[in-house]
Enzyme design. Structure first.
Site, PDB file in Angstrom:
ATOM      1  N   ASP A   1       0.951  -1.012   0.071  1.00 29.02           N
ATOM      2  CA  ASP A   1       0.092   0.090   0.131  1.00 29.02           C
ATOM      3  C   ASP A   1       1.061   1.271   0.049  1.00 29.02           C
ATOM      4  O   ASP A   1       2.015   1.373   0.598  1.00 29.02           O
ATOM      5  CB  ASP A   1      -0.998   0.086   1.280  1.00 29.02           C
ATOM      6  CG  ASP A   1      -1.777  -1.115   1.240  1.00 29.02           C
ATOM      7  OD1 ASP A   1      -2.099  -1.498   0.130  1.00 29.02           O
ATOM      8  OD2 ASP A   1      -2.499  -1.418   2.528  1.00 29.02           O
ATOM      9  N   ARG A   2       0.324   2.371  -0.346  1.00 26.21           N
ATOM     10  CA  ARG A   2       0.895   3.592  -0.409  1.00 26.21           C
ATOM     11  C   ARG A   2       1.520   3.959   0.974  1.00 26.21           C
ATOM     12  O   ARG A   2       2.682   4.359   0.921  1.00 26.21           O
ATOM     13  CB  ARG A   2       0.240   4.507  -0.851  1.00 26.21           C
ATOM     14  CG  ARG A   2       0.826   6.111  -1.041  1.00 26.21           C
ATOM     15  CD  ARG A   2      -0.219   7.241  -1.249  1.00 26.21           C
ATOM     16  NE  ARG A   2      -1.226   7.144  -0.355  1.00 26.21           N
ATOM     17  CZ  ARG A   2      -2.097   8.332  -0.168  1.00 26.21           C
ATOM     18  NH1 ARG A   2      -2.525   8.993  -1.000  1.00 26.21           N
ATOM     19  NH2 ARG A   2      -3.051   8.145   0.853  1.00 26.21           N
TER      20      ARG A   2
END
Length: 239
Positions: free
Chosen positions: A73-74
Site C-alpha cells: 500500500d502507498r
C-alpha cells in the site's frame, strides 16, 4: 514520507540485490504505481510521484527495467521485492502465489489483543466499488488468514508482528480493525483523521524467499521508518 523522494534516495534504499531480484525499503507515502488517488499530490499541486518512475535507475547494468513481484500500500513502508527479468518474475510470482514467500509486518495498534499469539481468519471483499481498494469482511469474499504475535505492550498500544498467510488487499488493516485493535494512523479503518494524521504504523519488516533450491532462503529486513521509530521511543519499545 517527508519531502519529495529522489532517485538517489531510492537507490540508497536497496536492501538486497542479486542476478534475479532486488529488495528495496519502500518509503511510506510513496505509491508503487499510478492510480486515481495519486493523480494529485497531497497538497493538490501537480502529480504525486510513484515508484514506477524510479525503476529505470534500478537496472544496475541489465537492459530490462525491474518490475514489482508483489505490492505494498502507498502508506505501508518496508520490504518490497522486484524481479530483474521475465524468468525471475515468473519464479518470484510462483513463490508468492503458493505462499512460500514468508512476510513479517510490524504494527503499532490501538489497544490490543488479550492473548499473546493468535490468528484472524476472516474472508474479505470489496467495501464499495467507488472506493477502489477499500475492503471489508465479507462471508462471500476471498479467504484471508493472518497470524499475529505480541512483541510489546503499552497502556494504550500494542506492538504486533503480523504474518499474512494470504495476501489480500488491505488484509492486515481490515483484520486488525475488525478484531478491535486498529492500526495506529489508519485513516480508513482506524481512528486517524483523513489528513494530518500520525502516519500509518504498518511496516513490512522482513521477508524470506526460498528463491534458490540448493541455497538457504534469502532473508531481508528493513529498518523502521522515522514516524514509527519516534512512536517506538515514546512508548519505550526496544528492538
Amino acid at each position: 514520507m517527508n519531502g519529495e523522494v529522489t532517485e538517489d534516495e531510492i537507490m540508497r534504499r536497496v536492501l538486497y540485490r542479486d542476478a534475479l531480484m532486488l529488495v528495496i525499503d519502500k518509503p511510506a507515502g510513496l505509491p508503487v504505481h499510478p492510480g486515481p488517488r495519486n493523480s494529485l499530490s497531497r497538497n493538490g499541486q501537480g502529480s504525486q510521484r510513484t515508484l514506477t518512475e524510479f525503476l529505470p535507475a534500478l537496472r544496475f547494468g541489465l537492459p530490462r527495467v525491474p518490475e514489482l513481484a508483489h505490492r505494498l500500500d502507498r502508506d505501508t513502508s518496508g520490504c518490497l521485492v522486484l524481479g530483474r527479468h521475465r524468468k525471475a518474475l515468473e519464479r518470484l510470482g510462483k513463490l508468492f502465489k503458493t505462499n512460500q514467500a514468508s512476510k513479517t509486518y510490524w504494527a503499532i495498534v490501538e489497544g490490543g489483543p488479550e492473548s499473546d499469539t493468535g490468528e484472524i481468519d476472516l474472508p474479505l471483499g470489496p467495501r464499495d466499488p467507488d472506493r477502489g481498494w477499500w475492503m471489508k469482511v465479507d462471508p462471500a469474499g476471498q479467504p484471508a488468514l493472518t497470524r499475529w504475535q505480541v512483541l510489546g505492550r503499552h497502556e494504550k498500544f500494542t506492538w504486533l508482528a503480523l504474518e499474512p498467510v494470504t495476501g489480500r488487499t488491505h488484509q492486515l488493516r481490515v483484520h486488525c480493525a475488525e478484531s478491535g485493535f486498529a492500526i495506529l494512523g489508519d485513516p480508513i479503518y482506524g481512528s486517524a483523521p483523513r489528513m494530518g494524521g500520525p502516519g500509518l504504523h504498518l511496516h513490512a519488516r522482513a521477508i524470506t524467499l526460498p528463491l534458490y533450491p540448493k541455497r538457504e532462503a534469502i532473508q531481508v529486513e528493513a529498518p523502521l521508518p522515522g514516524h514509527m521509530l519516534e512512536t517506538f521511543f515514546e512508548l519505550g519499545f526496544k528492538y
